[in-house]
Design a protein around this motif. Structure first.
Motif, PDB file in Angstrom:
ATOM      1  N   ILE A 293      13.593 105.760  24.381  1.00 55.60           N
ATOM      2  CA  ILE A 293      13.982 104.464  23.823  1.00 55.60           C
ATOM      3  C   ILE A 293      15.250 103.968  24.504  1.00 55.60           C
ATOM      4  CG2 ILE A 293      14.896 103.348  21.733  1.00 55.60           C
ATOM      5  CD1 ILE A 293      12.805 105.101  20.189  1.00 55.60           C
ATOM      6  N   TYR A 294      16.188 104.871  24.720  1.00 60.48           N
ATOM      7  CA  TYR A 294      17.437 104.505  25.384  1.00 60.48           C
ATOM      8  C   TYR A 294      17.196 104.127  26.847  1.00 60.48           C
ATOM      9  CZ  TYR A 294      22.018 104.824  27.514  1.00 60.48           C
ATOM     10  OH  TYR A 294      23.149 104.546  28.221  1.00 60.48           O
TER      11      TYR A 294
ATOM     12  N   GLU B  90      14.906  96.789  18.919  1.00 67.69           N
ATOM     13  CA  GLU B  90      14.925  97.254  17.527  1.00 67.69           C
ATOM     14  C   GLU B  90      13.512  97.136  16.963  1.00 67.69           C
ATOM     15  OE1 GLU B  90      17.416  98.386  15.370  1.00 67.69           O
ATOM     16  OE2 GLU B  90      18.606  98.550  17.205  1.00 67.69           O
ATOM     17  N   GLY B  91      13.159  98.028  16.102  1.00 68.39           N
ATOM     18  CA  GLY B  91      11.859  97.957  15.432  1.00 68.39           C
ATOM     19  C   GLY B  91      10.777  98.795  16.091  1.00 68.39           C
ATOM     20  N   VAL B  92      11.033  99.326  17.287  1.00 70.71           N
ATOM     21  CA  VAL B  92       9.993 100.082  17.976  1.00 70.71           C
ATOM     22  C   VAL B  92       9.604 101.333  17.191  1.00 70.71           C
ATOM     23  CG1 VAL B  92      11.467 101.483  19.500  1.00 70.71           C
ATOM     24  CG2 VAL B  92       9.185 100.840  20.249  1.00 70.71           C
ATOM     25  N   LEU B  93      10.554 101.960  16.520  1.00 71.37           N
ATOM     26  CA  LEU B  93      10.221 103.158  15.751  1.00 71.37           C
ATOM     27  C   LEU B  93       9.380 102.826  14.522  1.00 71.37           C
ATOM     28  CD1 LEU B  93      13.513 105.224  16.001  1.00 71.37           C
ATOM     29  CD2 LEU B  93      11.348 105.615  17.178  1.00 71.37           C
ATOM     30  N   GLU B  94       9.652 101.704  13.892  1.00 70.29           N
ATOM     31  CA  GLU B  94       8.841 101.292  12.737  1.00 70.29           C
ATOM     32  C   GLU B  94       7.405 101.007  13.168  1.00 70.29           C
ATOM     33  OE1 GLU B  94       7.340 100.451   9.114  1.00 70.29           O
ATOM     34  OE2 GLU B  94       9.183 101.511   9.603  1.00 70.29           O
TER      35      GLU B  94
END
Length: 107
Positions: free
Chosen positions: A80-81, A87-91
């Motif tokens: 991800i880094y 934002e929101g990619v994990l959700e």
């Protein structure tokens, strides 16, 4: 913000090794890897191989599911880094995992 117990995976291994009073040589032998390779893993210069997770869990006396959480969270966070994901990619990822599980798809 990171908590005091949140480490990169290599440091997590190092802390587990120390909790079990193992030297790098002893842990490396139990995992079937070279001590120098383990040293590079602990310092973050090399990645730990998924194939060795089960052995690591047994040697460090850690539940495999908990060890997988540590391992994969490190892998995902780094990706991800590196890729500057929004934002929101994990959700979205969690939702997709739930969908896959509900459909009983084998990936």
């Amino acid at each position: 913000m990171a908590t005091k117990d949140m480490y990169p995976f290599g440091e997590f291994i190092k802390q587990g090794r120390k909790r079990n009073y193992l030297s790098q040589t002893e842990l490396a032998e139990k995992l079937g890897i070279e001590r120098a390779h383990l040293s590079r893993i602990e310092s973050g210069k090399k990645k730990f191989k998924i194939e060795n997770l089960e052995s690591l869990a047994m040697v460090l006396k850690i539940d495999l599911a908990e060890l997988k959480k540590e391992f994969y969270s490190d892998v995902f966070a780094e990706q991800i880094y590196i890729h500057n994901c929004p934002e929101g990619v994990l959700e979205i990822t969690r939702q997709k995992v739930d969908m896959i599980r509900s459909l009983k798809l084998v990936v």
